[in-house]
Design an enzyme around this catalytic site. Structure first.
Site, PDB file in Angstrom:
ATOM      1  N   ASP A 128       0.790  -1.183   0.060  1.00  0.00           N
ATOM      2  CA  ASP A 128      -0.123  -0.062   0.041  1.00  0.00           C
ATOM      3  C   ASP A 128       1.010   1.314   0.052  1.00  0.00           C
ATOM      4  O   ASP A 128       1.803   0.926   0.264  1.00  0.00           O
ATOM      5  CB  ASP A 128      -0.767  -0.034   1.270  1.00  0.00           C
ATOM      6  CG  ASP A 128      -2.182   0.818   0.753  1.00  0.00           C
ATOM      7  OD1 ASP A 128      -2.040   2.081   0.492  1.00  0.00           O
ATOM      8  OD2 ASP A 128      -3.244   0.161   1.122  1.00  0.00           O
ATOM      9  N   ASN A 136     -10.783   6.089   7.502  1.00  0.00           N
ATOM     10  CA  ASN A 136     -10.408   4.715   7.044  1.00  0.00           C
ATOM     11  C   ASN A 136     -10.836   3.687   8.239  1.00  0.00           C
ATOM     12  O   ASN A 136     -11.284   2.531   8.039  1.00  0.00           O
ATOM     13  CB  ASN A 136      -8.999   4.491   6.870  1.00  0.00           C
ATOM     14  CG  ASN A 136      -8.389   5.355   6.033  1.00  0.00           C
ATOM     15  OD1 ASN A 136      -7.111   5.580   5.804  1.00  0.00           O
ATOM     16  ND2 ASN A 136      -9.262   5.803   4.806  1.00  0.00           N
ATOM     17  N   HIS A 138     -13.345   3.030  10.450  1.00  0.00           N
ATOM     18  CA  HIS A 138     -14.591   2.235  10.423  1.00  0.00           C
ATOM     19  C   HIS A 138     -14.845   1.030   9.794  1.00  0.00           C
ATOM     20  O   HIS A 138     -15.384   0.037  10.049  1.00  0.00           O
ATOM     21  CB  HIS A 138     -15.664   3.360   9.924  1.00  0.00           C
ATOM     22  CG  HIS A 138     -15.915   3.288   8.778  1.00  0.00           C
ATOM     23  ND1 HIS A 138     -15.391   3.668   7.654  1.00  0.00           N
ATOM     24  CD2 HIS A 138     -17.237   2.614   8.204  1.00  0.00           C
ATOM     25  CE1 HIS A 138     -16.036   3.539   6.531  1.00  0.00           C
ATOM     26  NE2 HIS A 138     -17.175   2.757   6.667  1.00  0.00           N
ATOM     27  N   ASP A 196      -9.141  -0.631  -5.256  1.00  0.00           N
ATOM     28  CA  ASP A 196     -10.430   0.125  -5.457  1.00  0.00           C
ATOM     29  C   ASP A 196     -10.497   0.997  -6.583  1.00  0.00           C
ATOM     30  O   ASP A 196     -11.214   1.883  -6.437  1.00  0.00           O
ATOM     31  CB  ASP A 196     -10.891   0.717  -4.031  1.00  0.00           C
ATOM     32  CG  ASP A 196      -9.918   1.892  -3.862  1.00  0.00           C
ATOM     33  OD1 ASP A 196      -8.869   2.111  -4.559  1.00  0.00           O
ATOM     34  OD2 ASP A 196     -10.006   2.913  -3.013  1.00  0.00           O
ATOM     35  N   CYS A 238      -9.198 -14.395 -16.795  1.00  0.00           N
ATOM     36  CA  CYS A 238      -8.595 -13.310 -16.159  1.00  0.00           C
ATOM     37  C   CYS A 238      -9.614 -12.026 -16.131  1.00  0.00           C
ATOM     38  O   CYS A 238     -10.666 -12.198 -16.801  1.00  0.00           O
ATOM     39  CB  CYS A 238      -7.253 -12.782 -16.790  1.00  0.00           C
ATOM     40  SG  CYS A 238      -7.269 -11.860 -18.427  1.00  0.00           S
ATOM     41  N   CYS A 241     -10.574 -10.995 -19.838  1.00  0.00           N
ATOM     42  CA  CYS A 241     -11.604 -11.874 -20.564  1.00  0.00           C
ATOM     43  C   CYS A 241     -13.080 -11.498 -20.361  1.00  0.00           C
ATOM     44  O   CYS A 241     -13.511 -11.587 -21.088  1.00  0.00           O
ATOM     45  CB  CYS A 241     -11.358 -13.301 -20.089  1.00  0.00           C
ATOM     46  SG  CYS A 241      -9.739 -13.999 -20.192  1.00  0.00           S
ATOM     47  N   CYS A 255     -15.622   4.633  -2.515  1.00  0.00           N
ATOM     48  CA  CYS A 255     -16.264   4.792  -1.000  1.00  0.00           C
ATOM     49  C   CYS A 255     -16.169   6.228  -0.737  1.00  0.00           C
ATOM     50  O   CYS A 255     -17.118   6.763   0.005  1.00  0.00           O
ATOM     51  CB  CYS A 255     -15.258   4.140  -0.244  1.00  0.00           C
ATOM     52  SG  CYS A 255     -15.223   2.095  -0.243  1.00  0.00           S
ATOM     53  N   CYS A 316      -4.265 -13.244 -21.392  1.00  0.00           N
ATOM     54  CA  CYS A 316      -4.151 -14.713 -21.288  1.00  0.00           C
ATOM     55  C   CYS A 316      -4.303 -15.503 -22.312  1.00  0.00           C
ATOM     56  O   CYS A 316      -4.802 -16.662 -21.997  1.00  0.00           O
ATOM     57  CB  CYS A 316      -4.928 -15.032 -20.007  1.00  0.00           C
ATOM     58  SG  CYS A 316      -6.631 -15.003 -20.302  1.00  0.00           S
ATOM     59  N   CYS A 454     -21.322  22.649  -3.676  1.00  0.00           N
ATOM     60  CA  CYS A 454     -21.263  21.284  -3.383  1.00  0.00           C
ATOM     61  C   CYS A 454     -20.193  21.002  -2.668  1.00  0.00           C
ATOM     62  O   CYS A 454     -19.665  21.600  -1.825  1.00  0.00           O
ATOM     63  CB  CYS A 454     -20.994  20.713  -5.082  1.00  0.00           C
ATOM     64  SG  CYS A 454     -19.403  20.910  -5.688  1.00  0.00           S
TER      65      CYS A 454
END
Length: 496
Positions: A128, A136, A138, A196, A238, A241, A255, A316, A454
């Site tokens: 990472d 993060n 929760h 993600d 894969c 595909c 998220c 593949c 916003c």
């Protein structure tokens, strides 16, 4: 060199010495060649003591008639799964000799890492590039409040070592890139995709194809999740595909915007750990050519049969264009139209002219000096309900056209005028801005100031453009949105 670096170096040297001794023991037992690759190094034999010194590796026990190689301590630790009829001591031995690379130490990677460490996977890699944030925790249960600001891979490694000090835990603090992906994947037996974003998913799948490694892929958003195993077996597909064309960026929820119920990635990540255990131990039926779909709000699981590997697949297939040699040059950002950012906020956009935008600090000044100003908040209801500025008109951008009448009415009320009946309004369209009646001198009253906000300043620009298309041409965007307000104006204003 600092004290912490020296301690880490000493620990790694001790681990390496213990692994080498265990490797020599296995060579003498099974007649293996003297030189072996990194994946063949035994991981379950020598433990590292608290002082950094490796413990001695015992000679084969007289009671180990099957040659499984597990120690007395390992048998005691893993006894509850060893005595399982469908698992057994040989499966545990394979698990202790196996290795898993977890790409992403977040919502999916957290439970997966903990369960794989607890299960006794001999070598665990954690990759990472981000640091732990309060938002993060929760769902990313491997981290704690004390881990905020710490690199996620480092924080996760600490938790895994605290849970099981007998396994080897490796951290990879760099981002996964086309330049390093194949090399990293080749070092492990099973790869677990806990990322993600679309660019990283394609990259991981392609690297697994090139390196010949099975891939356990999971995803979770909102209250939904899914899970499958790619690149496994003779006909296992894969990722490419099934998805030869990258999904549109607008169809990829994250998220940070869509939200996620914390326990949902916990469930999917735990199932990913189970698939990795099955692949390493040889026990059970992996989810190759099956997609497990979970609607956790309704408590429903169902499996969807997937088509077999495509002979025409560029990763593949029978004549792949993406290979270990060509992959480092592949542009995943261009292919997907997205950047490989883990749950990061979208980049700020410039969609309307600068003169139609103001800063949050300027908005504060204008609201104080313009009591008739109208503020329109276009965030979704669940965000507006968390926090909003007093008096703001709520007009979610997703259904913005439905709120134009309400905005017109608020503008008219602020101007102290009444809107004409619908039939009359149709004949007067374009004569005045914001509705109302003429003043005594025959001119239309000036419209009250109109500001649009916003979360970050992107949707509000789109809303200003939509207002102009509807004939309301004096709307002004607030740059940076409510997050900008929290930074520049009111540090006590919540962010999420």
């Amino acid at each position: 060199m600092s004290g912490s670096h020296e301690e880490e170096l000493a620990r790694l040297r001790a681990q390496n010495a213990a692994l080498q001794r265990e490797c020599d023991r296995l060579n003498s037992r099974f007649g293996a060649p003297a030189e072996q690759g990194p994946l063949q190094a035994a991981a379950g034999g020598g433990a590292v003591a608290s002082d950094g010194e490796a413990t001695a590796v015992a000679s084969p026990a007289s009671w180990d008639g099957l040659g499984h190689g597990l120690t007395k301590d390992q048998i005691a630790r893993y006894s509850r799964q060893i005595v399982l009829h469908s698992f057994g001591v040989q499966a545990q031995s394979r698990l202790c000799l196996g290795s898993v690379l977890i790409i992403g130490a977040g919502g999916l990677g957290s439970p997966a890492a903990l369960y794989l460490a607890a299960a006794g996977v001999g070598r665990l890699g954690l990759l990472d590039r981000d640091e732990v944030e309060l938002s993060n925790i929760h769902r990313q249960v491997i981290h704690t409040e004390a881990s905020v600001g710490v690199h996620k891979a480092v924080s996760a490694a600490r938790a895994c070592r605290a849970l099981n000090s007998s396994i080897q835990v490796e951290t990879h603090l760099e981002a996964l890139t086309p330049a390093n992906a194949v090399q990293l994947v080749r070092q492990y037996d099973v790869i677990l995709d806990a990322s993600d974003n679309a660019p990283t998913r394609y990259l991981i799948s392609d690297a697994c194809c090139a390196a010949g490694r099975p891939l356990v892929s999971g995803a979770a958003i909102g209250t939904d999740g899914q899970l499958t195993v790619y690149c496994h077996g003779d006909d296992g597909p894969c990722y490419r595909c099934l998805f030869p064309e990258a999904p549109a960026a607008g169809n990829c929820a994250r998220c940070v915007d869509a939200g996620v119920l914390g326990v949902v990635p916990g469930i999917i990540g735990t199932l990913q750990a189970l698939e990795a255990v099955k692949l390493l131990s040889g026990v059970g039926e992996p989810l190759s050519r099956r997609l497990l779909v979970a609607d956790l709000a309704a408590g429903r699981f169902h499996a969807v049969k997937l088509r077999a590997k495509s002979p025409a697949c560029v990763a593949c297939g029978s004549a792949p264009a993406i290979t270990a040699a060509s992959l480092p040059q592949y542009d995943y950002t261009a292919f997907t139209g997205q950047a490989a950012a883990n749950d990061a906020a979208p980049l700020p956009l410039q969609l309307i002219p600068w003169e139609e935008r103001i800063t949050p600090a300027e908005l504060q000044q204008r609201l104080a000096s313009e009591p008739g100003a109208v503020l329109v908040d276009v965030r979704p209801a669940e965000q507006y309900n968390i926090c909003h500025l007093p008096g703001a008109v709520h007009a979610p951008y997703k259904h913005f056209s439905r709120h134009l009448d309400a905005i017109q009415e608020r503008l008219a009320a602020a101007a102290g005028v009444s809107l004409p009946p619908p039939a009359a309004a149709a004949g007067q369209q374009g004569q005045q801005d914001g509705g109302g009646t003429e003043q005594q001198d025959g001119t239309a009253p000036p419209p009250p100031p109109l500001y649009v906000v916003c979360r970050r300043g992107n949707d509000s620009q789109r809303a200003v453009a939509a207002l102009r298309a509807a004939g309301i041409s004096h709307g002004v965007d607030v740059m940076g949105g409510m997050e900008g307000w929290a930074r520049e104006v009111d540090q006590g204003f919540p962010t999420y």
